[in-house]
Design a protein around this motif. Sequence first.
Motif, PDB file in Angstrom:
ATOM      1  N   TYR A   1     -10.210  -3.263   2.542  1.00 42.98           N
ATOM      2  CA  TYR A   1      -8.591  -3.071   1.867  1.00 42.98           C
ATOM      3  C   TYR A   1      -7.676  -4.283   2.493  1.00 42.98           C
ATOM      4  CZ  TYR A   1      -4.384  -1.024  -0.077  1.00 42.98           C
ATOM      5  OH  TYR A   1      -3.268  -0.601  -0.676  1.00 42.98           O
TER       6      TYR A   1
ATOM      7  N   ASP B   1      -1.488  -5.969  -2.701  1.00 38.94           N
ATOM      8  CA  ASP B   1      -2.716  -5.580  -1.876  1.00 38.94           C
ATOM      9  C   ASP B   1      -3.847  -6.159  -2.784  1.00 38.94           C
ATOM     10  OD1 ASP B   1      -2.450  -2.181  -2.876  1.00 38.94           O
ATOM     11  OD2 ASP B   1      -2.205  -3.953  -3.943  1.00 38.94           O
TER      12      ASP B   1
ATOM     13  N   ARG C   1      -8.409  -5.265  -2.892  1.00 37.60           N
ATOM     14  CA  ARG C   1      -9.524  -4.265  -2.393  1.00 37.60           C
ATOM     15  C   ARG C   1     -10.659  -5.533  -2.529  1.00 37.60           C
ATOM     16  NH1 ARG C   1      -8.137   0.552  -1.474  1.00 37.60           N
ATOM     17  NH2 ARG C   1      -6.507   1.504  -2.520  1.00 37.60           N
TER      18      ARG C   1
ATOM     19  N   GLY D   1      -7.050   5.235   2.375  1.00 39.80           N
ATOM     20  CA  GLY D   1      -7.242   3.756   1.316  1.00 39.80           C
ATOM     21  C   GLY D   1      -5.887   3.490   0.566  1.00 39.80           C
TER      22      GLY D   1
END
Lengths: 111, 112
Positions: free
Chosen positions: A32, A49, A51, B98
Amino acid sequence: GESVGLHLPTLSVQEGDNSIINCAYSNSASDYFIWYKQESGKGPQFIIDIRSNMDKRQGQRVTVLLNKTVKHLSLQIAATQPGDSAVYFCAEKFSGNQFYFGTGTSLTVIP
Amino acid sequence: KAGVTQTPRYLIKTRGQQVTLSCSPISGHRSVSWYQQTPGQGLQFLFEYFSETQRNKGNFPGRFSGRQFSNSRSEMNVSTLELGDSALYLCASRAGEGEKLFFGSGTQLSVL
């Protein structure tokens, strides 16, 4: 380009041009990644962001590209504006659910 | 929704003193992390708290400690201050593992 642990101190661009800020991350197990913007006197602000199961993600005027083969992350800012002047950090997350930050790239937009 | 709130905004201390910094996370966020930021350095991770328990710890001496309360608010304490402790101390909260970190504006600590 910027590396988590090393840094490219400054980048200057003309207003209206596109900016590209690079980051070489350290751990192939990182899953991440986040880009933050920090203006003087403020805390880092989330920009975008991505992943590890993606290689590109777009936001408003910003795009993040992830190249896992060479462990490289980049932030592209379209039509850079004076308000984009700030320090930009990339962060990676791997073991222990902990984030590791680069030292940052200072972006200066020339009017 | 209010953001992450840190108090005080500025602190001036002398060597040998101790200091306590406070952080209120975003409502509903149970994880609070602390970072130290100095000029020319990246953000250095201090520790993370989740549900009142320290979950991760960075590579800082034992003079740096923290705690988290049942309402998720967190405090960080630095004892026996040294000149090198002068830095911007940032608190960040997140909704869960996360997830992205949301930062406060920081507490600027100057040790004289």
